[in-house]
Enzyme design. Sequence first.
Site, PDB file in Angstrom:
ATOM      1  N   ASN A   8      11.727 -48.322   2.284  1.00 45.24           N
ATOM      2  CA  ASN A   8      10.326 -47.791   2.062  1.00 45.24           C
ATOM      3  C   ASN A   8      10.126 -46.591   3.152  1.00 45.24           C
ATOM      4  O   ASN A   8       9.895 -46.668   4.140  1.00 45.24           O
ATOM      5  CB  ASN A   8       9.429 -49.024   2.548  1.00 45.24           C
ATOM      6  CG  ASN A   8       7.765 -48.458   2.561  1.00 45.24           C
ATOM      7  OD1 ASN A   8       7.590 -47.410   2.075  1.00 45.24           O
ATOM      8  ND2 ASN A   8       6.946 -49.259   3.034  1.00 45.24           N
ATOM      9  N   LYS A  10       7.785 -44.460   3.116  1.00 46.23           N
ATOM     10  CA  LYS A  10       6.512 -44.339   3.312  1.00 46.23           C
ATOM     11  C   LYS A  10       6.151 -42.936   3.333  1.00 46.23           C
ATOM     12  O   LYS A  10       6.720 -41.998   2.460  1.00 46.23           O
ATOM     13  CB  LYS A  10       6.176 -44.716   5.011  1.00 46.23           C
ATOM     14  CG  LYS A  10       6.634 -46.393   5.012  1.00 46.23           C
ATOM     15  CD  LYS A  10       6.116 -46.971   6.325  1.00 46.23           C
ATOM     16  CE  LYS A  10       6.416 -48.380   6.343  1.00 46.23           C
ATOM     17  NZ  LYS A  10       6.073 -49.026   7.592  1.00 46.23           N
ATOM     18  N   HIS A  97       1.517 -54.260   0.528  1.00 43.18           N
ATOM     19  CA  HIS A  97       2.172 -53.904   1.947  1.00 43.18           C
ATOM     20  C   HIS A  97       0.925 -54.025   2.615  1.00 43.18           C
ATOM     21  O   HIS A  97      -0.252 -53.502   2.455  1.00 43.18           O
ATOM     22  CB  HIS A  97       2.771 -52.416   1.730  1.00 43.18           C
ATOM     23  CG  HIS A  97       3.460 -52.351   3.120  1.00 43.18           C
ATOM     24  ND1 HIS A  97       2.684 -51.916   4.225  1.00 43.18           N
ATOM     25  CD2 HIS A  97       4.786 -52.109   3.279  1.00 43.18           C
ATOM     26  CE1 HIS A  97       3.897 -51.764   5.160  1.00 43.18           C
ATOM     27  NE2 HIS A  97       5.197 -52.064   4.756  1.00 43.18           N
ATOM     28  N   GLU A  99       0.259 -52.463   5.294  1.00 40.04           N
ATOM     29  CA  GLU A  99      -0.457 -51.133   5.571  1.00 40.04           C
ATOM     30  C   GLU A  99      -1.578 -50.669   4.436  1.00 40.04           C
ATOM     31  O   GLU A  99      -2.624 -49.938   4.741  1.00 40.04           O
ATOM     32  CB  GLU A  99       0.568 -49.771   5.818  1.00 40.04           C
ATOM     33  CG  GLU A  99       1.064 -49.896   7.074  1.00 40.04           C
ATOM     34  CD  GLU A  99       2.436 -49.372   7.012  1.00 40.04           C
ATOM     35  OE1 GLU A  99       2.960 -48.630   6.104  1.00 40.04           O
ATOM     36  OE2 GLU A  99       3.233 -49.724   8.130  1.00 40.04           O
ATOM     37  N   GLU A 169       6.940 -60.121   5.188  1.00 39.82           N
ATOM     38  CA  GLU A 169       6.628 -59.129   6.317  1.00 39.82           C
ATOM     39  C   GLU A 169       5.554 -59.667   7.228  1.00 39.82           C
ATOM     40  O   GLU A 169       4.474 -59.262   6.991  1.00 39.82           O
ATOM     41  CB  GLU A 169       6.355 -57.805   5.717  1.00 39.82           C
ATOM     42  CG  GLU A 169       7.519 -57.038   4.815  1.00 39.82           C
ATOM     43  CD  GLU A 169       7.703 -55.663   4.866  1.00 39.82           C
ATOM     44  OE1 GLU A 169       8.413 -55.150   4.922  1.00 39.82           O
ATOM     45  OE2 GLU A 169       6.228 -55.005   4.805  1.00 39.82           O
ATOM     46  N   GLY A 175       6.812 -52.050  11.887  1.00 38.99           N
ATOM     47  CA  GLY A 175       6.786 -50.589  12.661  1.00 38.99           C
ATOM     48  C   GLY A 175       6.485 -51.036  14.098  1.00 38.99           C
ATOM     49  O   GLY A 175       6.349 -50.307  15.191  1.00 38.99           O
ATOM     50  N   SER A 215      10.809 -54.386  11.134  1.00 37.39           N
ATOM     51  CA  SER A 215      11.821 -54.040  12.333  1.00 37.39           C
ATOM     52  C   SER A 215      13.221 -54.223  11.804  1.00 37.39           C
ATOM     53  O   SER A 215      13.989 -54.606  12.631  1.00 37.39           O
ATOM     54  CB  SER A 215      11.405 -54.607  13.433  1.00 37.39           C
ATOM     55  OG  SER A 215      10.204 -53.912  14.194  1.00 37.39           O
TER      56      SER A 215
HETATM   57  P1  PGA Z   1       9.579 -50.978   9.752  1.00 41.45           P
HETATM   58  O1  PGA Z   1       8.841 -51.208   8.368  1.00 41.45           O
HETATM   59  O2  PGA Z   1      11.145 -51.443   9.048  1.00 41.45           O
HETATM   60  O3  PGA Z   1       9.598 -49.806   9.968  1.00 41.45           O
HETATM   61  O4  PGA Z   1       9.080 -52.047  10.521  1.00 41.45           O
HETATM   62  C1  PGA Z   1       8.821 -52.241   7.327  1.00 41.45           C
HETATM   63  C2  PGA Z   1       7.779 -51.875   6.080  1.00 41.45           C
HETATM   64  O5  PGA Z   1       6.821 -51.470   6.445  1.00 41.45           O
HETATM   65  O6  PGA Z   1       8.015 -52.408   5.195  1.00 41.45           O
END
Ligand code: PGA
Length: 255
Positions: A8, A10, A97, A99, A169, A175, A215
């Site tokens: 992803n 982003k 997701h 976010e 997740e 993040g 992560s």
């Molecule tokens: P990250 O993000 O690997 O930076 O923790 C995962 C995600 O948002 O799917």
Amino acid sequence: MEKLIIGNLKMNILTPVERDRYFESFKTVLKQKNFSRSHIVLCPPVLHMETFAKKIKHKSVSFGAQNIFWEDRGSFTGEVSSLMVKNFGGEFVIVGHSERRKYFGETDAIINGKMQAALKANVVPVLCVGESQEQHQQGKTGSVIIGQLEHAFAEVPLAKLSKVVIAYEPIWAVGTDLVPTEHDILVVKILIKKFLTDHFGASVAEKIKILYGGSVNAKTVQQVCNQPEMDGVLVGRESLIPVEFLKIAEIIDQK
Ligand code: PGA
């Protein structure tokens, strides 16, 4: 079952120069690898998706979007539909997701609409579920995830169900540099499997892939994917560094 390693990207890769650099690096590293049990999916910003699909042609790599709208076409300024994703080379879409739930107010009903739209266009929805830090500490992980699954899967046509991919997740692991224990991940995997089996039967439940996200890097991948035997990972930050992202894929592939 073939493992899935989804990147992803982003809201990153801001210029054509940056994009070209990504391609060069990705293709150079990819040439040195041979994936026999895994498949890679890159989800760049949708503006780049078609170019990604044209520039990186490889049997082990597919492409996807990070979001879609629930309608096919029409007066929905700024939105992109699942049919557009499909027609411009995308086979996957991330849905729900954390976010998007947090910054764009996506509700379970909206996420259900997006699940339906993706499946209708034969785009694989990668449904994200997960609990907040507070819910985790209060022991509410199970009930939160079951609630998210119940809404997301409501009235999804049975014939297409086995196409869905679920990514667990935990919001507090996205993040950050925090990761759950193998045991915690396994408990959620079993919970999701049980939900799927109870609602749709064992043969459908067997086919639905359950990934881990949050992560993930080359150091944490054993603990979050190989030891609890997940069907792959959803990777954020590390997918921006092709050498690291493909290292994660290799560790999973060689397990
Ligand atoms: P990250 O993000 O690997 O930076 O923790 C995962 C995600 O948002 O799917």
